[in-house]
Design a protein around this motif. Structure first.
Motif, mmCIF file in Angstrom:
data_model
loop_
_atom_site.group_PDB
_atom_site.id
_atom_site.type_symbol
_atom_site.label_atom_id
_atom_site.label_comp_id
_atom_site.label_asym_id
_atom_site.label_seq_id
_atom_site.Cartn_x
_atom_site.Cartn_y
_atom_site.Cartn_z
ATOM 1 N N ASN A 1 1.193 -1.034 -0.182
ATOM 2 C CA ASN A 1 -0.102 -0.339 -0.028
ATOM 3 C C ASN A 1 0.810 1.683 0.036
ATOM 4 O OD1 ASN A 1 -1.514 -1.982 2.112
ATOM 5 N ND2 ASN A 1 -2.685 -1.484 -0.177
ATOM 6 N N ILE B 1 -8.889 1.289 -6.017
ATOM 7 C CA ILE B 1 -8.372 0.923 -4.504
ATOM 8 C C ILE B 1 -9.850 -0.407 -4.987
ATOM 9 C CG2 ILE B 1 -10.204 2.117 -3.290
ATOM 10 C CD1 ILE B 1 -8.948 1.761 -0.792
ATOM 11 N N GLN C 1 -9.289 -3.787 -0.356
ATOM 12 C CA GLN C 1 -8.915 -3.035 0.898
ATOM 13 C C GLN C 1 -9.678 -1.054 1.112
ATOM 14 O OE1 GLN C 1 -5.522 -3.316 2.225
ATOM 15 N NE2 GLN C 1 -5.391 -0.498 2.191
ATOM 16 N N ARG D 1 -5.978 7.598 4.403
ATOM 17 C CA ARG D 1 -6.481 6.922 5.119
ATOM 18 C C ARG D 1 -7.081 7.063 6.573
ATOM 19 N NH1 ARG D 1 -1.481 3.721 2.959
ATOM 20 N NH2 ARG D 1 -2.487 2.901 0.381
ATOM 21 N N ASP E 1 -1.447 3.758 8.399
ATOM 22 C CA ASP E 1 -0.785 2.411 7.324
ATOM 23 C C ASP E 1 1.124 2.241 7.443
ATOM 24 O OD1 ASP E 1 0.658 5.112 6.342
ATOM 25 O OD2 ASP E 1 -0.237 5.416 4.214
ATOM 26 N N SER F 1 2.053 -1.344 6.057
ATOM 27 C CA SER F 1 2.124 -1.208 4.864
ATOM 28 C C SER F 1 2.182 -0.553 3.550
ATOM 29 C CB SER F 1 0.441 -2.207 4.299
ATOM 30 O OG SER F 1 -0.178 -0.304 4.569
#
Ligand code: NAD
Length: 392
Positions: free
Chosen positions: A178, A186, A190, A239, A244, A264
């Motif tokens: 990611n 996406i 996810q 996000r 992440d 990620s």
């Protein structure tokens, strides 16, 4: 050594919720559960949020089309009417649905195997634990690689003092898949992982580090977490507030310390899942990429590689061996070992065999609750600016 011979009187009648054609994790469950056809038999399912696709998929798996249901409520109701109805169900749906499906399954008289992160709140975990006890049912959690017999080798080495006093625990579960913002491209799997309504209060902490945290508890059951300090980032801004990347420092009650990195966005990393336990005499290290070996480093001696299935490993490790030396094992055997232990636990629960349950090492409801507690406390620490928070 395991060779597929029955460990319980007959295979359990098993169903899945989720894990359909497009699902990421469904096949791993089926591979694990049905590796030996003496433990589980897939007889029903509500495989997909899209009922027609789920029925088509289940039929293609060989499930009776009449037992491929449009939703889990219908499945639990209809299966309860059958003399040969399901006895255990796996919940392999996105995180936000785990609690309600697990609760409905227990109320329908079923044993449950549920995906991680189990639920969002420790209180939900405690409530479900009480319900499972009242219904005399097992709730297991699929921490995928924890069924590797090398985890039991590490556990035995720690218990027998081969490493000396445990001082440090180094944990890492990272990948780089990611690392870039793919915008509208996406994937479905996810998209929900970065939506707090579906994923819960975290992304990589829940998605990745719950596995690694459980494995560290399995290897070092004597270490009790006292405090954690977490710093988390959303390098892809869309996000936020879910991370992440996260770094966690750990203080254990006995003075040992630990460190976990979950990410990620570790660009270029295909699979950085690594556990290193450091004692006063020696260290032991496991990595997903070399799942057939452990690195054993004794201070002042040449580095040793311990290879799976060899007679110098502890009996508890080799008891879960499937292929023997010479051949490679990996993730699927690990899942098969977890599922076999779920079957043994369910059978023991049904027979009231508390002695078997007490000695069985597998991810049970308490392991699921500890995973929720881990995520909750890491998030609490990070949201307060990266401060130490008490674990319990
Ligand atoms: P996914 O989005 O790829 O697949 C979800 C599946 O569930 C799909 O088939 C979807 O149609 C179905 N589904 C969704 N809601 C449903 C409902 N209400 N009833 C019936 N089916 C429904 O997700 P995924 O990556 O497979 O993840 C599923 C769960 O497994 C998550 O909790 C995730 O954290 C966990 N997971 C665990 C591992 C592991 O190694 N243990 C690996 C990947 C994912």
């Amino acid at each position: 050594m395991l060779n597929g011979e029955r460990k319980i009187a007959r295979p359990l009648r098993w169903a899945m919720v989720g894990g359909g054609r497009t699902a990421n994790v469904g096949y791993k469950h089926r591979q694990g559960a049905m590796r030996d056809n003496t433990a589980f038999q897939l007889v029903a399912g509500a495989f997909d949020i899209d009922a027609a696709r789920g029925k088509d998929f289940g039929t293609n798996l060989g499930v009776d089309p009449d037992r491929c249901y449009p939703d889990y409520q219908t499945m639990f109701r209809e299966e309860a009417k059958r003399p040969d109805g399901i006895e255990v169900v796996t919940v392999a749906t996105p995180n936000s649905t785990h609690y309600e499906i697990t609760k409905a399954a227990l109320n329908a008289g079923l044993h449950v195997i549920c995906e991680k992160p189990l639920f969002f709140e420790v209180a939900q975990g405690e409530e479900i634990k009480a319900l499972a006890e009242a219904r005399n049912k097992i709730v297991g959690v699929t921490y995928g690689f924890s069924g590797s017999q090398l985890m039991l080798q590490m556990r035995e080495m720690v218990a027998n003092g081969d490493l000396g006093e445990i001082r440090m625990v180094e944990l890492q579960y990272t990948h780089g898949f990611n690392a870039t913002d793919v915008g509208d491209k996406i994937s479905e799997g996810q998209k929900w992982r970065v939506d707090p309504k579906i994923a819960g209060p975290s992304f990589v902490l829940g998605d990745l580090s719950t596995h690694t945290f459980y494995m560290s508890e399995l290897i070092c059951p004597q270490l009790k977490v006292r405090q954690v300090l977490c710093d988390r980032q959303s390098f892809i801004p869309s996000r936020a507030p879910l991370e992440d990347n996260a770094y966690v420092l750990i203080r254990y009650e006995n003075g040992a310390v630990g460190r976990l990195w979950a990410s990620s966005v570790n660009a270029g990393c295909m699979n950085g899942h690594r556990i290193r336990i450091i004692g006063s005499k020696a260290s032991i290290e496991f990595s997903d990429h070399q799942p057939n070996e452990l690195l054993y480093e004794v201070q002042g001696q040449p580095i040793q590689k311990m290879i799976r299935a060899m007679p110098y490993l502890y009996d508890a490790c080799n008891a879960d061996e499937r292929l023997g030396a010479l051949h490679a094992e990996g993730l699927i055997e690990s899942w098969a070992n977890i599922y076999l232990k779920f079957a043994i636990a369910i059978d023991a629960k049904n027979r009231g065999d508390e002695a078997t349950l007490k000695n069985l090492v597998y991810p049970d409801i308490d392991a699921g609750i500890e995973g929720i507690r881990w995520v909750q406390n890491c998030v609490k620490s990070a949201n307060a600016g990266g401060v130490w928070v008490d674990f319990n």
